[in-house]
Design a protein around this motif. Structure first.
Motif, PDB file in Angstrom:
ATOM      1  N   MET A   1     -93.758 -53.844  -3.419  1.00 20.55           N
ATOM      2  CA  MET A   1     -93.117 -53.216  -3.503  1.00 20.55           C
ATOM      3  C   MET A   1     -92.333 -51.654  -3.946  1.00 20.55           C
ATOM      4  SD  MET A   1     -89.158 -53.620  -5.614  1.00 20.55           S
ATOM      5  CE  MET A   1     -89.143 -55.511  -5.409  1.00 20.55           C
ATOM      6  N   GLY A   2     -94.503 -50.774  -4.482  1.00 19.69           N
ATOM      7  CA  GLY A   2     -94.784 -50.263  -4.668  1.00 19.69           C
ATOM      8  C   GLY A   2     -94.431 -49.036  -3.738  1.00 19.69           C
ATOM      9  N   TRP A  14     -79.132 -34.150  -6.435  1.00 19.92           N
ATOM     10  CA  TRP A  14     -78.059 -34.598  -7.263  1.00 19.92           C
ATOM     11  C   TRP A  14     -78.748 -34.558  -8.772  1.00 19.92           C
ATOM     12  CZ3 TRP A  14     -72.717 -35.051  -7.759  1.00 19.92           C
ATOM     13  CH2 TRP A  14     -72.967 -36.124  -8.910  1.00 19.92           C
ATOM     14  N   VAL A  15     -78.483 -33.748  -9.722  1.00 23.71           N
ATOM     15  CA  VAL A  15     -78.996 -33.091 -11.245  1.00 23.71           C
ATOM     16  C   VAL A  15     -79.491 -34.515 -11.200  1.00 23.71           C
ATOM     17  CG1 VAL A  15     -78.564 -32.540 -13.006  1.00 23.71           C
ATOM     18  CG2 VAL A  15     -77.421 -31.418 -11.220  1.00 23.71           C
ATOM     19  N   GLY A  16     -81.002 -34.208 -11.090  1.00 20.87           N
ATOM     20  CA  GLY A  16     -81.530 -35.900 -12.063  1.00 20.87           C
ATOM     21  C   GLY A  16     -81.344 -36.758 -11.122  1.00 20.87           C
ATOM     22  N   GLY A  17     -81.291 -36.690 -10.097  1.00 22.80           N
ATOM     23  CA  GLY A  17     -81.897 -37.772  -9.104  1.00 22.80           C
ATOM     24  C   GLY A  17     -83.214 -38.296  -9.143  1.00 22.80           C
ATOM     25  N   LYS A  18     -83.522 -39.664  -8.919  1.00 21.83           N
ATOM     26  CA  LYS A  18     -84.955 -40.311  -8.837  1.00 21.83           C
ATOM     27  C   LYS A  18     -85.494 -40.535  -7.601  1.00 21.83           C
ATOM     28  CE  LYS A  18     -84.058 -40.849 -13.404  1.00 21.83           C
ATOM     29  NZ  LYS A  18     -83.685 -39.186 -13.192  1.00 21.83           N
ATOM     30  N   LEU A  19     -85.111 -39.376  -6.494  1.00 19.77           N
ATOM     31  CA  LEU A  19     -85.946 -40.332  -5.781  1.00 19.77           C
ATOM     32  C   LEU A  19     -87.245 -39.769  -5.420  1.00 19.77           C
ATOM     33  CD1 LEU A  19     -86.247 -40.312  -2.249  1.00 19.77           C
ATOM     34  CD2 LEU A  19     -85.494 -37.915  -2.103  1.00 19.77           C
ATOM     35  N   PHE A  20     -87.815 -39.049  -6.076  1.00 18.09           N
ATOM     36  CA  PHE A  20     -88.918 -39.125  -5.857  1.00 18.09           C
ATOM     37  C   PHE A  20     -89.990 -40.264  -7.084  1.00 18.09           C
ATOM     38  CE2 PHE A  20     -88.039 -34.886  -4.617  1.00 18.09           C
ATOM     39  CZ  PHE A  20     -88.369 -34.763  -3.286  1.00 18.09           C
ATOM     40  N   LEU A  21     -89.190 -40.651  -7.774  1.00 14.07           N
ATOM     41  CA  LEU A  21     -89.804 -41.223  -9.409  1.00 14.07           C
ATOM     42  C   LEU A  21     -89.921 -42.792  -8.534  1.00 14.07           C
ATOM     43  CD1 LEU A  21     -88.294 -40.183 -12.368  1.00 14.07           C
ATOM     44  CD2 LEU A  21     -90.780 -40.086 -11.187  1.00 14.07           C
ATOM     45  N   LEU A  22     -88.575 -43.069  -7.263  1.00 12.18           N
ATOM     46  CA  LEU A  22     -88.600 -44.589  -6.665  1.00 12.18           C
ATOM     47  C   LEU A  22     -89.334 -45.480  -6.478  1.00 12.18           C
ATOM     48  CD1 LEU A  22     -85.868 -44.502  -4.126  1.00 12.18           C
ATOM     49  CD2 LEU A  22     -85.869 -45.194  -6.180  1.00 12.18           C
ATOM     50  N   TYR A  24     -92.466 -45.302  -8.873  1.00  5.41           N
ATOM     51  CA  TYR A  24     -92.512 -46.112  -9.975  1.00  5.41           C
ATOM     52  C   TYR A  24     -91.749 -46.653 -10.337  1.00  5.41           C
ATOM     53  CZ  TYR A  24     -95.768 -41.718  -8.964  1.00  5.41           C
ATOM     54  OH  TYR A  24     -96.543 -41.079  -8.755  1.00  5.41           O
ATOM     55  N   ILE A  25     -90.111 -46.746 -10.530  1.00  9.14           N
ATOM     56  CA  ILE A  25     -88.682 -47.597 -11.057  1.00  9.14           C
ATOM     57  C   ILE A  25     -89.432 -48.686 -10.058  1.00  9.14           C
ATOM     58  CG2 ILE A  25     -86.996 -47.949 -10.833  1.00  9.14           C
ATOM     59  CD1 ILE A  25     -86.555 -45.140 -10.501  1.00  9.14           C
ATOM     60  N   PHE A  26     -89.579 -48.502  -8.831  1.00 12.81           N
ATOM     61  CA  PHE A  26     -89.684 -50.255  -8.132  1.00 12.81           C
ATOM     62  C   PHE A  26     -90.833 -50.812  -8.518  1.00 12.81           C
ATOM     63  CE2 PHE A  26     -87.286 -49.044  -3.329  1.00 12.81           C
ATOM     64  CZ  PHE A  26     -86.068 -48.144  -4.003  1.00 12.81           C
TER      65      PHE A  26
END
Length: 179
Positions: A1-2, A14-22, A24-26
């Motif tokens: 899932m990485g 969106w302000v603070g959107g997490k697209l590029f951190l996905l 790491y989040i996943f």
């Protein structure tokens, strides 16, 4: 899932959107869950990125009524949403390419949102309503002291309430990721 799969991405910035951190989040999430609650939804990056196969029940929530309306339109009436955005007339090739990119993002987002419960509630109300054993609660509240960037605001007292809600006995058997 990485790795970030090509399921769906947010279809607007969106302000603070997490697209590029996905990626790491996943890595922090279990492979599958019975429920996914994105309680401070914003761009919906996690809900969109994980897709329908991740959890039988997926809930996107935000207190911003306009944002929630946008997600409901993207899910239920994407063509009507496009008409309302009124992209035409196009005057240059670059305009056309922007529209094509948006159409692709909107189509994927609309597909990914099928079956998602879209709520416009307080984040703690959503946790209390939907939390069950094994649920994944993803909370990405607005940045502290950046309240003027968001409407409605999310003050220090709201951060404390969210903390208390996520530490409550009902949420203890859940998988909580807080950004």
């Amino acid at each position: 899932m990485g790795e970030v799969r090509r399921i769906a991405k947010p279809f607007f910035p969106w302000v603070g959107g997490k697209l590029f951190l996905l990626p790491y989040i996943f890595q922090l999430l279990p492979r599958r869950a019975p429920r996914l609650l994105e309680v401070c939804g914003g761009s919906g990056a996690v809900t969109l990125g994980l897709g329908a196969g991740y959890a039988p029940l997926r809930v996107y929530n935000d207190v911003d009524v306009d944002l929630v309306n946008l997600f409901r339109c993207a899910r239920d009436r994407p063509l009507a949403l496009l008409r309302e955005l009124d992209f035409l007339p196009l005057h240059a090739r670059a305009d056309f390419e922007v529209v094509l990119r948006f159409l692709s993002l909107l189509r994927r987002a609309s597909d990914a949102l099928q079956g998602v419960v879209v709520e416009n509630k307080d984040c703690c109300d959503v946790v209390r309503q939907y939390v069950r054993t094994g649920a994944v609660i993803y909370a990405d509240p607005p940045y502290l002291e950046a309240e003027r960037m968001y409407a409605p605001s999310f003050a220090l007292r709201d951060h404390v309430r969210l903390h208390d809600c996520l530490c409550a006995p009902a949420a203890r058997d859940s998988h909580i990721v807080l950004s």
